[in-house]
Scaffold this motif. Structure first.
Motif, short mmCIF file in Angstrom:
data_model
loop_
_atom_site.label_atom_id
_atom_site.label_comp_id
_atom_site.label_asym_id
_atom_site.label_seq_id
_atom_site.Cartn_x
_atom_site.Cartn_y
_atom_site.Cartn_z
N GLN A 1 34.65 23.18 20.01
CA GLN A 1 35.25 21.92 20.45
C GLN A 1 34.24 21.07 21.23
O GLN A 1 33.16 20.83 20.76
CB GLN A 1 36.53 22.20 21.24
N ARG A 2 34.56 20.67 22.48
CA ARG A 2 33.68 19.79 23.25
C ARG A 2 32.82 20.53 24.29
O ARG A 2 32.19 19.90 25.13
CB ARG A 2 34.51 18.72 23.97
N THR A 3 32.79 21.86 24.23
CA THR A 3 32.16 22.61 25.32
C THR A 3 30.69 22.27 25.51
O THR A 3 30.25 22.10 26.65
CB THR A 3 32.31 24.12 25.08
N PRO B 1 29.96 22.01 14.50
CA PRO B 1 29.30 21.86 13.20
C PRO B 1 30.33 21.55 12.13
O PRO B 1 31.47 22.01 12.18
CB PRO B 1 28.66 23.23 12.98
N VAL B 2 29.93 20.75 11.14
CA VAL B 2 30.82 20.37 10.05
C VAL B 2 30.85 21.50 9.03
O VAL B 2 29.81 21.89 8.49
CB VAL B 2 30.36 19.06 9.39
N GLY C 1 35.89 24.51 15.23
CA GLY C 1 36.75 23.33 15.22
C GLY C 1 36.31 22.17 14.36
O GLY C 1 37.01 21.16 14.30
N GLY C 2 35.18 22.28 13.67
CA GLY C 2 34.68 21.16 12.87
C GLY C 2 34.97 21.31 11.39
O GLY C 2 34.05 21.32 10.57
N VAL C 3 36.24 21.39 11.04
CA VAL C 3 36.64 21.68 9.65
C VAL C 3 36.99 20.38 8.93
O VAL C 3 37.74 19.55 9.44
CB VAL C 3 37.84 22.64 9.63
N LEU D 1 35.29 13.07 10.26
CA LEU D 1 34.82 14.04 11.25
C LEU D 1 33.43 13.66 11.77
O LEU D 1 33.17 13.72 12.98
CB LEU D 1 34.80 15.44 10.66
N THR D 2 32.54 13.28 10.89
CA THR D 2 31.19 12.90 11.32
C THR D 2 31.25 11.69 12.25
O THR D 2 30.56 11.64 13.28
CB THR D 2 30.28 12.61 10.12
#
Length: 205
Positions: free
Chosen positions: A92-94, A118-119, A130-132, A142-143
């Motif tokens: 996530q945003r960590t 990552p995507v 979380g980058g699904v 998402l990008t």
């Protein structure tokens, strides 16, 4: 001798030469020691543990534990002489928050460049971060979201990975149109894209 201004090495040369170039500079002697520029590590996962099961830890630990681990790892890297780290995948945003805390000098750490999430595809390599996304509209959205969150680089999982049992490291995860969409959004924001690619199929895409 070495001349340092602020946090930068600005000159190297004979001691008398540097003394003439920088009159009034404070002199410090370190006999038997060696000075080097800060080291750079361009692929880390700063919030991951060093245990035998880091992927399990990053999924099971709470946000506080993940953040504290990242802060400790950042401090340790700095004390070891690493002044720049590029983190290529956090939950996530960590990692974004960790970078911001370092930049605000709230905690010690090296200069941190982060991709955030990552995507990847559903159940793809590191999907638990979380980058699904799947398909051109989703990867574009998402990008763009990662750009808005302040990512320094975009990371795409072009293939599966060995440590994610639901993915195949030899298979491509995105087609050419999806990859072009990701790179297009990143380029419009003047960001680079880095790819995890284990198999030839994904490398060729």
């Amino acid at each position: 001798a070495v001349a340092v201004q602020g946090d930068r090495i600005v000159a190297v040369g004979e001691r008398t030469e540097l003394a003439a170039r920088f009159p009034g500079a404070t002199r410090a002697d370190y006999p038997g020691a060696t000075i080097i520029p800060g080291m750079v590590d361009s692929h880390v996962h700063i919030t991951f543990s060093a245990s035998a099961v880091p992927f399990e830890d990053i999924q099971n630990d709470g946000d506080v534990a993940v953040g504290l681990r990242g802060a400790i790892n950042a401090r340790d890297a700095l004390l070891a002489g690493v002044t720049v780290l590029r983190d290529l995948g956090g939950r996530q945003r960590t990692t974004l928050e960790l970078r911001n805390a370092i930049n605000a000098r709230a905690i010690p750490g090296p200069r941190l460049l982060v991709c955030g999430r990552p995507v990847t595809i559903p159940n793809g390599h590191c999907h638990f971060l979380g980058g699904v996304a799947k398909g051109v509209p989703e990867v574009t959205r998402l990008t763009g979201e990662l750009v808005e969150q302040g990512a320094d680089v975009i990371k795409v999982m072009a293939t599966g990975g060995n440590m994610t049992v639901t993915s195949d490291p030899l298979k491509a995860q995105f087609n050419l149109e999806e990859m072009r969409a990701i790179v297009g959004v990143a380029r419009s924001a003047n960001l680079r894209v880095t790819a995890h690619a284990r198999g030839v199929e994904g490398i060729r895409v």
